[in-house]
Write an enzyme that holds these catalytic residues in place. Structure first.
Site, short mmCIF file in Angstrom:
data_model
loop_
_atom_site.label_atom_id
_atom_site.label_comp_id
_atom_site.label_asym_id
_atom_site.label_seq_id
_atom_site.Cartn_x
_atom_site.Cartn_y
_atom_site.Cartn_z
N GLU A 52 43.05 10.95 49.64
CA GLU A 52 44.30 10.38 49.10
C GLU A 52 45.29 10.05 50.24
O GLU A 52 45.38 10.80 51.23
CB GLU A 52 44.91 11.45 48.18
CG GLU A 52 46.20 11.10 47.49
CD GLU A 52 46.72 12.27 46.63
OE1 GLU A 52 46.16 13.40 46.70
OE2 GLU A 52 47.67 12.05 45.86
N LYS A 123 47.41 6.21 40.66
CA LYS A 123 47.36 7.59 40.14
C LYS A 123 48.18 7.74 38.86
O LYS A 123 49.38 7.40 38.83
CB LYS A 123 47.88 8.54 41.22
CG LYS A 123 47.74 10.02 40.91
CD LYS A 123 48.19 10.84 42.12
CE LYS A 123 47.95 12.31 41.97
NZ LYS A 123 48.29 13.04 43.21
N CYS A 156 43.29 12.97 43.02
CA CYS A 156 43.75 14.34 43.15
C CYS A 156 44.13 15.00 41.82
O CYS A 156 43.26 15.34 41.05
CB CYS A 156 44.90 14.41 44.17
SG CYS A 156 45.01 16.07 44.88
N VAL A 183 45.82 20.92 46.62
CA VAL A 183 46.66 22.03 47.06
C VAL A 183 46.27 23.31 46.31
O VAL A 183 46.09 24.37 46.91
CB VAL A 183 48.15 21.69 46.81
CG1 VAL A 183 49.03 22.89 47.11
CG2 VAL A 183 48.57 20.49 47.66
C1 ACM Z 1 47.86 16.24 44.50
O1 ACM Z 1 47.79 15.66 43.43
N1 ACM Z 1 47.91 15.58 45.64
C2 ACM Z 1 47.89 17.71 44.56
#
Ligand code: ACM
Length: 275
Positions: A52, A123, A156, A183
């Site tokens: 990402e 996203k 992510c 994370v």
């Molecule tokens: C994330 O969505 N970069 C933790």
């Protein structure tokens, strides 16, 4: 590119994998150089996934910095670089991309092939401080047929939402590419489970390192349609991994001779999900 289509059509093998590295916030040229040297190790793959926000880094100091580091699709050194690499290596690349369009920022994943940009996903589910910088994705959940396979993309924190993995599978994705800056320490556990439930191959390309107090967990992972982990990277090192996958395992959605991942569903009983 080195995909093998066997004579008996029983196996459709694709060579695919990930790059794991540590993007440096605000150093796009360094990030390009790092990716270029890792791609050399992946030169005979068909499809490679990159983390990402690989062009920019993740944890922006301010909205001003986020805007300054974003690139528009029409004028992007990073996308030009990916297109050159895809052409030179005859490879498809999925990469996180910090995108600006008409003053709005998107946390985007791009699909690039030997002829340039093929498509984008923005996203859907933003995480923590991302709400301060990015718009929610507005391109839906596209699936791209690149000839050798069908690809869906998630980014992510989308890992938390089973709906989006299912929708990509229903749209025919063989491989779900998942550029990440994970994370939460347990996130990787979900990736093979989504693959098991939807019978897809899943590729999470995660970054590692610490950026302005946020630590990312590495452990990029590839899983198969029976939920097995084919490869998992370390938590704190550069890594390039490539595996051979047989697409037929994702295309056969039978669970038993009397059960099928999609045909056994009762969508009318699931109305709470779309409330
Ligand atoms: C994330 O969505 N970069 C933790």
């Amino acid at each position: 590119m080195n995909s093998i289509l066997s004579a008996n059509s029983q196996t459709q093998i694709v060579k695919t994998g990930f790059l794991q590295f540590e993007p440096i916030l605000g150093k796009p040229k360094n990030n390009i150089a790092r990716i270029e040297s890792q791609l050399l190790q992946a030169a005979d793959a068909d499809l490679i996934v990159i983390p990402e926000l690989a062009n920019s880094g993740y944890n922006f100091e301010s909205k001003e910095q986020a805007i300054q580091l974003a690139e528009s699709v029409d004028n992007s050194p990073f996308l030009n670089f990916l297109s050159e690499q895809a052409k030179k290596l005859n490879i498809y690349i999925v990469s996180g991309f910090h995108e600006i369009e008409k003053d709005l920022l998107y946390n985007t994943s791009v699909l690039v092939g030997p002829n340039g940009l093929i498509g984008k996903y923005r996203k859907t589910h933003l995480f923590m401080n991302e709400f301060d910088f990015f718009e929610k994705g507005n391109l839906g959940l596209p699936v791209f047929d690149i000839g050798i396979c069908k690809i869906g993309m998630l980014i992510c924190f989308d890992w938390v939402f089973p709906e989006v993995w299912r929708i990509l599978a229903l749209k025919g994705a063989d491989i779900i590419c998942h550029p990440s800056n994970l994370v939460l320490p347990y996130a990787q556990q979900a990736v093979p489970v989504h693959g098991l439930i939807n019978k897809t191959f899943n590729i999470t390309a995660n970054r590692y390192g610490t950026e302005r107090g946020v630590t990312f967990s590495g452990q990029s992972i590839i899983s198969n349609p029976t939920g097995e982990t084919l490869v998992k990277a370390s938590s704190d090192n550069d890594e390039v991994s490539i595996v051979h996958i047989n697409l037929n395992k994702a295309r056969n959605k039978n669970i038993t001779e009397r059960n099928h991942v999609f045909n056994d569903r009762f969508p009318k009983d699931y109305f709470e999900i779309i409330k």
